[in-house]
Design a protein around this motif. Structure first.
Motif, PDB file in Angstrom:
ATOM      1  N   PRO A   1     -11.924  81.913  -1.183  1.00  0.00           N
ATOM      2  CA  PRO A   1     -12.394  82.735  -2.299  1.00  0.00           C
ATOM      3  C   PRO A   1     -12.441  82.027  -3.655  1.00  0.00           C
ATOM      4  CG  PRO A   1     -10.153  83.341  -1.708  1.00  0.00           C
ATOM      5  CD  PRO A   1     -10.551  82.226  -0.792  1.00  0.00           C
TER       6      PRO A   1
ATOM      7  N   THR B   1     -17.666  80.596  -1.454  1.00  0.00           N
ATOM      8  CA  THR B   1     -17.922  81.991  -1.828  1.00  0.00           C
ATOM      9  C   THR B   1     -18.577  82.055  -3.205  1.00  0.00           C
ATOM     10  OG1 THR B   1     -15.885  82.570  -0.701  1.00  0.00           O
ATOM     11  CG2 THR B   1     -16.982  84.325  -1.846  1.00  0.00           C
TER      12      THR B   1
ATOM     13  N   THR C   1      -8.054 100.705 -11.094  1.00  0.00           N
ATOM     14  CA  THR C   1      -8.195  99.258 -10.993  1.00  0.00           C
ATOM     15  C   THR C   1      -8.014  98.636 -12.378  1.00  0.00           C
ATOM     16  OG1 THR C   1      -9.477  97.465 -10.012  1.00  0.00           O
ATOM     17  CG2 THR C   1     -10.707  99.093 -11.269  1.00  0.00           C
TER      18      THR C   1
ATOM     19  N   THR D   1     -13.385  92.317 -10.885  1.00  0.00           N
ATOM     20  CA  THR D   1     -12.632  93.328 -10.145  1.00  0.00           C
ATOM     21  C   THR D   1     -13.332  94.673 -10.273  1.00  0.00           C
ATOM     22  OG1 THR D   1     -10.594  92.153 -10.599  1.00  0.00           O
ATOM     23  CG2 THR D   1     -10.387  94.465  -9.965  1.00  0.00           C
TER      24      THR D   1
ATOM     25  N   SER E   1     -16.591  94.688  -8.269  1.00  0.00           N
ATOM     26  CA  SER E   1     -16.407  94.734  -6.819  1.00  0.00           C
ATOM     27  C   SER E   1     -16.079  96.159  -6.407  1.00  0.00           C
ATOM     28  CB  SER E   1     -15.268  93.821  -6.378  1.00  0.00           C
ATOM     29  OG  SER E   1     -15.335  92.601  -7.049  1.00  0.00           O
TER      30      SER E   1
ATOM     31  N   GLU F   1     -18.689  98.892  -4.461  1.00  0.00           N
ATOM     32  CA  GLU F   1     -18.367  99.442  -3.145  1.00  0.00           C
ATOM     33  C   GLU F   1     -18.346 100.967  -3.185  1.00  0.00           C
ATOM     34  OE1 GLU F   1     -18.372  97.878  -0.441  1.00  0.00           O
ATOM     35  OE2 GLU F   1     -18.271  95.814  -1.153  1.00  0.00           O
TER      36      GLU F   1
ATOM     37  N   SER G   1      -7.357  90.114 -12.899  1.00  0.00           N
ATOM     38  CA  SER G   1      -7.572  90.770 -11.618  1.00  0.00           C
ATOM     39  C   SER G   1      -6.276  91.453 -11.190  1.00  0.00           C
ATOM     40  CB  SER G   1      -8.000  89.758 -10.565  1.00  0.00           C
ATOM     41  OG  SER G   1      -6.940  88.870 -10.312  1.00  0.00           O
TER      42      SER G   1
ATOM     43  N   HIS H   1      -3.013  95.945  -3.021  1.00  0.00           N
ATOM     44  CA  HIS H   1      -2.183  94.807  -3.418  1.00  0.00           C
ATOM     45  C   HIS H   1      -0.957  95.217  -4.238  1.00  0.00           C
ATOM     46  CE1 HIS H   1      -4.193  91.342  -1.838  1.00  0.00           C
ATOM     47  NE2 HIS H   1      -5.357  91.735  -2.286  1.00  0.00           N
TER      48      HIS H   1
ATOM     49  N   ARG I   1      -6.569  96.733   0.317  1.00  0.00           N
ATOM     50  CA  ARG I   1      -6.358  95.556  -0.520  1.00  0.00           C
ATOM     51  C   ARG I   1      -7.673  95.020  -1.061  1.00  0.00           C
ATOM     52  NH1 ARG I   1      -1.944  92.000   0.598  1.00  0.00           N
ATOM     53  NH2 ARG I   1      -0.179  93.234   1.276  1.00  0.00           N
ATOM     54  N   GLU I   2      -8.701  95.057  -0.234  1.00  0.00           N
ATOM     55  CA  GLU I   2      -9.979  94.486  -0.630  1.00  0.00           C
ATOM     56  C   GLU I   2     -10.986  95.593  -0.925  1.00  0.00           C
ATOM     57  OE1 GLU I   2     -10.153  91.365  -1.177  1.00  0.00           O
ATOM     58  OE2 GLU I   2      -8.276  90.808  -0.200  1.00  0.00           O
TER      59      GLU I   2
ATOM     60  N   ASP J   1     -13.271  97.269   1.729  1.00  0.00           N
ATOM     61  CA  ASP J   1     -12.773  98.295   2.643  1.00  0.00           C
ATOM     62  C   ASP J   1     -12.685  99.684   2.013  1.00  0.00           C
ATOM     63  OD1 ASP J   1     -12.428  96.404   4.699  1.00  0.00           O
ATOM     64  OD2 ASP J   1     -10.565  95.730   3.774  1.00  0.00           O
TER      65      ASP J   1
END
Lengths: 320, 441
Positions: free
Chosen positions: A188, A216, B336, B342, B345, B349, B368, B406, B428-429, B432
């Motif tokens: 990453p 990435t 977040t 961050t 992302s 999603e 992050s 996390h 965590r990601e 997902d």
């Protein structure tokens, strides 16, 4: 007096890597693809010739993906429902390489089985003559369960197996070594993480000319600057002689760009975003072209029009 | 030989008068050493020091400023080859080319549209920087300039021969356009014009040697605000030339070519986007596009923003509540940090999932999730504080707060800080999140 142009002379060279094997070489590909070998920063032909140009791969899936943009569904049409047809269409669209990205589930929602995955890979290899890269679904156990039989069933084809990550690389590297394939290692957006994984894979005995690294990237507007600079730093380190960064770089601007709202959707977005199709093509193309100028050797794309434009850019960059 | 900040400091008045805009002479000296300011900002430096400092204080790439109506497009003053070495400073201006033969009405339409263009990117409004008016038909140039000026206040580039340029400049007062272009044949006339109207001047030549010859001659004539046109070659050729002049300036301190460059992006079928993108990444100072279209300018403006972001200072998003997919009172609240990547992302999603969510962006000083947590910038107190500060309780009835996977370890503490809230631990990601929203909530 003519101006003396300062030229960088680097001690390091990127490994030259060949993907695919023809009949005479133990495979069935109609052609192989060779990239890497650079001795300068990208396309600086006043310093050294470009030994091999960057190449364009098109990503296809094992069955029609539910979550891809309508623009992609529209352009690939019925070919999307059959990986063999899709691979053929991608070859016709100008791909140098096919990337087959396997899914967690099959089209009926059942988990993808090794038999089915092997069948898909064989169909794709049978349908088109291009070298192949296979990405597992991205779940450790499933990746290993699918990639090992694929590796065995395609022994000698010199395909790329992926994606090796720090959590899961041993099984993939071992089977690639045993069956004459290559691997791609993804980390990453970090120079040191990238080096570290390359060291681990090299320590297993994988020859240097069978490793690709994927540092990435983010799409335009979504972190491209991080990937961009990490790639420039990796390539500079490689040229300076750091052997654990001297692998060709593969990146996935298609995947990244088509995740963004800018590319993915045409409704409910600001008018200042402009025409949907042209915007999305620009999003993917500019992400890819920017990364090629940082040292990408393979860019994986999704839309045929982007493929055309990126290939044009590569040809143009080769002309001094 | 470049001087260090301390060496420069010794040559300054050392009175800390602040008139240069810096709090101390030492601070100013450091900026001079980094070639980020000009010595002329100091009103009290002695003549002797001036001579000594002249060499080290001038930036290797001259700062060129094109101004009009209180707006300014700057180029030059760059100090590195690669953005990670420090940062790229002055974002290249994006200009739309307007040909005089287009006719007054069409010009007004085009310029009005492009002038009004504004697109929001991470809370910033990005706009078109200016217009390049070209005397492709000499007789209509003056009319064209008037038409452009009636539709925009933005800075201009004027393209034409010396006669057209002169008539054009007579119609523009109180601004500093960029004039295109001095070449081997007309450089003396162009130099006179540039001096008389105090404009910057583009220099055009086939090779770097030609360009260097011209800039030397122009310098003797007293023209120092120059911009280099590297020509319309193939992308490979453009890359080579722009790399070479940047290197000559930065590594060899070669003042003869120490100027920003101008790029014309005029290819068809999307090739103009590629040409402009290359110019953004590879050192151009002014970029002229042949057409205006939002689907062309939006990606280019964003690319420029990304490449010119200071790598030391990540882009942050404004802390607050972001509504995604029209959330209602029973929609979950996801937490977040305000690091832009961050945020993107996660937002991306969630948006892609199609499910309604309140996204609570906490001020974690642009870090992050994991980094901020490790640095103590994303803890239960900060999370609780932003829940209260942004009044999310007034918007929801369900009071369900989802922490990033996390920082699962924080869930107990957050529960204590926020009585009445159900604290859940998300994935965590970011990737997902959609399945988490669908199946776990």
């Amino acid at each position: 007096m003519p101006i003396e142009i300062p030229k960088d002379k680097w001690p390091g060279t990127i490994h030259t890597v060949t993907l695919g094997a023809t009949n005479g070489e133990g495979g069935t590909r109609s052609k192989t693809v060779t990239f890497g070998g650079e001795t300068t920063m990208p396309f600086l032909q006043f310093e050294a010739p470009v030994p091999h140009k960057p190449v364009v791969a098109i990503e296809i899936k094992d069955h029609k993906p539910e979550d891809w943009s309508l623009l992609l569904a529209e352009v690939w049409g019925a070919a999307m429902t059959d990986p063999a047809e899709w691979a053929k269409a991608a070859e016709n669209a100008g791909a140098d390489i096919i990337v087959l990205a396997l899914s967690v589930n099959d089209e009926n929602g059942n988990p993808t089985t090794p038999e089915k995955a092997v069948g898909t890979v064989k169909k794709v290899l049978g349908a088109c003559g291009l070298p192949l890269i296979v990405f597992g679904p991205g779940q450790v156990d499933l990746d290993n369960e699918l990639l090992v039989p694929i590796s065995e069933a395609t022994k000698g084809e010199r395909i790329v197996l992926g994606i090796c990550e720090d959590k899961n690389y041993r099984t993939i590297v071992a089977t690639a070594m045993a069956n004459g394939h290559l691997v791609t290692a993804r980390t990453p957006m970090d120079v040191n993480l990238s080096k570290q994984l390359n060291i681990l894979i090299t320590d297993m005995g994988m020859p240097a000319d069978r490793i690709l690294m994927d540092p990435t990237t983010g799409a335009l507007g979504y972190g491209i600057e991080y990937g961009y600079s990490v790639m420039e730093r990796l390539r500079l380190a490689a040229l300076q002689g750091d052997t654990m960064t001297q692998f060709p770089m593969i990146v996935t601007p298609g995947f990244e760009a088509w995740k963004t709202k800018e590319a993915k959707v045409g409704e409910g977005v600001p008018g200042s975003w402009g025409d949907w199709k042209e915007r999305s093509i620009n999003w993917e193309t500019l992400t890819a072209v920017s990364l090629i100028q940082t040292g990408a050797d393979i860019v994986v794309l999704r839309h045929p029009e982007s493929v055309k434009r990126v290939k044009y850019a590569i040809e143009e960059l080769l002309m001094a | 030989m470049a001087l260090s900040g301390i060496q420069i400091y010794k040559l300054l008045p050392q009175t800390n008068c602040k008139e240069c805009g810096f709090p101390t002479c030492l601070a100013f000296a450091m900026k001079l050493a980094a070639k980020q300011v000009e010595l002329s900002a100091c009103p009290y430096v002695s003549e002797g020091s001036k001579t000594q400092l002249a060499e080290s204080s001038a930036p290797p790439i001259r700062l060129i400023s094109v101004k009009a109506g209180g707006l300014e497009v700057k180029a030059g003053n760059e100090t590195v080859m690669f953005r990670h070495e420090k940062t790229f400073f002055n974002r290249p201006g994006l200009f739309v080319r307007v040909k005089s033969s287009l006719g007054v009405e069409a010009i007004k339409d085009l310029v009005t549209k492009a002038d009004a263009y504004k697109v929001n990117y991470v809370g910033m409004d990005l706009v078109v920087d200016g217009f390049a008016v070209e005397a492709d038909e000499e007789a209509t140039f003056t009319e064209a300039i008037k038409a452009v000026r009636s539709a925009t206040k933005r800075p201009l580039i004027l393209i034409g021969n010396e006669f057209a340029i002169k008539s054009g400049l007579d119609n523009l007062s109180g601004e500093n356009p960029l004039v295109y272009a001095a070449n081997e044949a007309n450089w003396e006339a162009m130099a006179d014009i540039a001096k008389k109207y105090s404009t910057s001047l583009v220099v055009a030549g086939e090779s770097l040697d030609d360009l260097a010859g011209l800039t030397e001659k122009l310098k003797v004539k007293g023209c120092e605000d120059l911009v280099l046109d590297l020509g319309l070659g193939h992308l490979g050729n453009r890359l080579a030339k722009s790399t070479q002049i940047r290197r000559l300036a930065i590594k060899k301190n070669f003042r003869t070519l120490g100027f920003p460059s101008i790029t014309f992006a005029n290819g068809h079928d999307g090739q103009d986007a590629i040409e402009a993108a290359q110019a953004i990444g590879k050192y151009s100072g002014f970029i002229v596009l042949d057409r205006f279209a939002p689907d062309l300018f939006y990606p280019l403006l964003v690319l420029r923003q990304n490449i010119y972001t200071d790598p030391q200072k990540p882009i942050q998003v404004q802390p607050g509540i972001y509504e995604i997919n029209s959330p209602k009172a029973d929609s979950p609240v996801l937490v977040t940090t305000n690091f832009s990547i961050t945020y993107f992302s996660v937002a991306n999603e969630v948006e892609g999932s199609g499910l309604p969510v309140w996204l609570l962006v906490t001020d974690a000083e642009g870090m992050s999730v994991l980094t901020a947590w490790a640095a103590g910038k994303f803890d239960s107190e900060r999370i609780a504080k932003s829940v209260k500060e942004f009044g999310i309780s007034d918007k929801v009835t369900k009071k369900q707060l989802v922490l990033p996977g996390h920082v699962a370890v924080l869930s107990g503490e957050v529960e204590e800080e926020l009585p009445g809230w159900e604290i859940r631990v998300g994935p965590r990601e970011a990737v997902d999140i959609p399945s988490f929203l669908k199946h776990a909530l």
